[in-house]
Design a protein around this motif. Structure first.
Motif, PDB file in Angstrom:
ATOM      1  N   SER A 158      42.592  57.253  46.110  1.00  0.00           N
ATOM      2  CA  SER A 158      41.184  57.418  45.777  1.00  0.00           C
ATOM      3  C   SER A 158      40.401  57.247  47.069  1.00  0.00           C
ATOM      4  O   SER A 158      40.969  56.974  48.127  1.00  0.00           O
ATOM      5  N   SER A 159      39.090  57.406  46.991  1.00  0.00           N
ATOM      6  CA  SER A 159      38.254  57.209  48.174  1.00  0.00           C
ATOM      7  C   SER A 159      36.918  56.634  47.753  1.00  0.00           C
ATOM      8  O   SER A 159      36.304  57.104  46.788  1.00  0.00           O
ATOM      9  N   GLU A 160      36.469  55.615  48.488  1.00  0.00           N
ATOM     10  CA  GLU A 160      35.150  55.036  48.220  1.00  0.00           C
ATOM     11  C   GLU A 160      34.070  55.668  49.082  1.00  0.00           C
ATOM     12  O   GLU A 160      32.906  55.320  49.004  1.00  0.00           O
TER      13      GLU A 160
END
Length: 244
Positions: A31-33
């Motif tokens: 995932s990526s923030e």
């Protein structure tokens, strides 16, 4: 008061590519923030949880090639599993690494950006850790590091000698945190630990407590951010995140 070890932070030239490598290596999800940050954690995992120490890969401009004081040890369940995992990691872009280990039963590799890690032979102690057996820190004084990190976190000290110290989450799950006596230079680390206060705890109070234990402020070019960068008594940088 105590802090939780929640993730290993790895600096990279290409966070997406290195993140994909580690997600495949561990069998975890991606995932990526935000831009420049790739998060790797188990599928269905509710962060934070001591059952896993996650991996955050963060882009930085041209990270230095240095002797890495922090590395990961990966667990295996059999000799066949070890051989299969090493072969699969090489197919993903890992390369053999010589750090002076000599003739040992584990395999030392480097990821596609040169970060060294080990694929361990099967060991009973790591049978329930998940894919990461241990986060390993080279140090000059394992006893002193055990005192600092044992006070800094809510992890339990399992073993300490002049040559190594071993801690694990008080919940008895997830990987171990190990300190190995090794002659090490004081260098900027591409890999560091991130700690998080419990909900309702005060970040500033935790930072003050750590400084009383021997931590010092660290400037790694972080600028105006929500976390606090510190160094432990041997100069290893780590971050205290906002509570949550």
């Amino acid at each position: 008061m105590a802090l939780r070890l929640v993730q290993v932070n790895v600096k990279a030239r290409d966070d997406s590519a290195l993140g994909r490598f580690w997600a495949e290596a561990l069998g975890w999800g991606l995932s990526s923030e935000g831009p420049g940050v790739t998060n790797i954690e188990p599928e269905g995992f509710t962060y934070p949880d001591p059952a896993a120490v996650c991996v955050d890969v963060v882009i930085v401009p041209d990270p230095e090639t240095v002797k890495y004081r922090v590395h990961l040890d990966l667990a295996t369940t059999s000799a066949a599993h070890q051989a299969e995992l090493v072969a699969r990691l090489k197919d993903l872009g890992a390369t053999p690494a010589d750090v002076g280990q000599g003739d040992v039963p584990w395999t030392v590799l480097a990821d596609p950006e040169g970060n060294v890690f080990c694929v361990l032979e099967p060991r009973e102690v790591y049978r329930d850790t998940g894919p990461i057996a241990a986060v390993v820190v080279d140090c000059a004084d394992p006893r002193a590091m055990a005192r600092f990190w044992g006070e800094a976190t809510d992890w339990t000290l399992h073993e300490v000698t002049d040559d190594h110290a071993v801690l694990r989450s008080a919940a008895g799950v997830g990987p171990y945190l190990e300190f190995l006596r090794t002659p090490v230079p004081t260098v900027w680390n591409r890999v560091h630990l991130d700690l998080r206060p419990y909900p309702g705890d005060d970040q500033a109070a935790e930072v003050a407590r750590l400084e009383a234990l021997g931590a010092t402020g660290a400037d790694v070019g972080q600028g105006d951010v929500s976390w606090r960068c510190l160094a432990d008594p041997e100069g290893n940088e780590f971050c205290v995140l906002a509570p949550g």
